[in-house]
Scaffold this motif. Structure first.
Motif, short mmCIF file in Angstrom:
data_model
loop_
_atom_site.label_atom_id
_atom_site.label_comp_id
_atom_site.label_asym_id
_atom_site.label_seq_id
_atom_site.Cartn_x
_atom_site.Cartn_y
_atom_site.Cartn_z
N GLU A 1 -11.08 111.42 72.02
CA GLU A 1 -11.30 110.05 71.53
C GLU A 1 -12.79 109.68 71.55
OE1 GLU A 1 -8.79 107.66 74.06
OE2 GLU A 1 -7.07 107.88 72.70
N THR A 2 -13.46 109.95 72.64
CA THR A 2 -14.86 109.58 72.79
C THR A 2 -15.74 110.30 71.77
OG1 THR A 2 -14.52 109.20 75.15
CG2 THR A 2 -16.79 109.51 74.42
N LYS B 1 -14.89 109.20 68.09
CA LYS B 1 -15.37 107.83 67.86
C LYS B 1 -16.87 107.80 67.62
CE LYS B 1 -12.38 104.70 70.11
NZ LYS B 1 -11.98 103.95 71.26
N ASP C 1 -12.16 103.92 64.23
CA ASP C 1 -11.27 103.90 65.39
C ASP C 1 -10.61 105.27 65.51
OD1 ASP C 1 -10.03 102.79 67.60
OD2 ASP C 1 -8.37 101.95 66.46
N VAL C 2 -10.13 105.59 66.71
CA VAL C 2 -9.48 106.87 66.95
C VAL C 2 -8.23 106.66 67.79
CG1 VAL C 2 -9.70 109.19 67.94
CG2 VAL C 2 -11.70 108.08 66.94
#
Length: 102
Positions: free
Chosen positions: A64-65, A68, A75-76
């Motif tokens: 995610e990080t 993103k 967005d993820v």
């Protein structure tokens, strides 16, 4: 040749490694689907090498990080599935060679 957002996301995912197997999650075959919506929100469907993976949360957070941080991604969301369950056959030939599994 133009680098697409999908290419950038795939390249980014190649920097995420399974801590138990020193190969990135793309070569391991853990990423099943990358879906980019009209607003550049990204949904990633992936699995883990084992349902009881002790570092599952760490891997999801890293995915995610990093995704993103790709320019243009709004967005993820990462969805973990075990259907189909991961097997060594899902790995790339390169990953199998690297680990001596061929």
């Amino acid at each position: 040749m133009e680098v697409t957002l999908r290419d950038q996301i795939e390249d980014t995912l190649r920097t995420v490694y399974d801590p138990e197997i020193p190969v990135n999650i793309m070569e391991l075959g853990l990423v099943y689907k990358i879906d980019i919506k009209d607003n550049n929100a990204v949904q990633i469907t992936m699995t883990l090498t084992a349902p009881a993976c002790p570092v599952a949360g760490d891997i999801v957070l890293e995915v995610e990080t990093k995704v993103k941080a790709v320019e243009g991604v709004s967005d993820v969301h990462v969805h973990i599935t075990f259907d189909p369950q991961w097997t060594r056959e899902m790995m790339s030939e390169e990953a199998k060679l690297e680990l001596g599994w061929l």
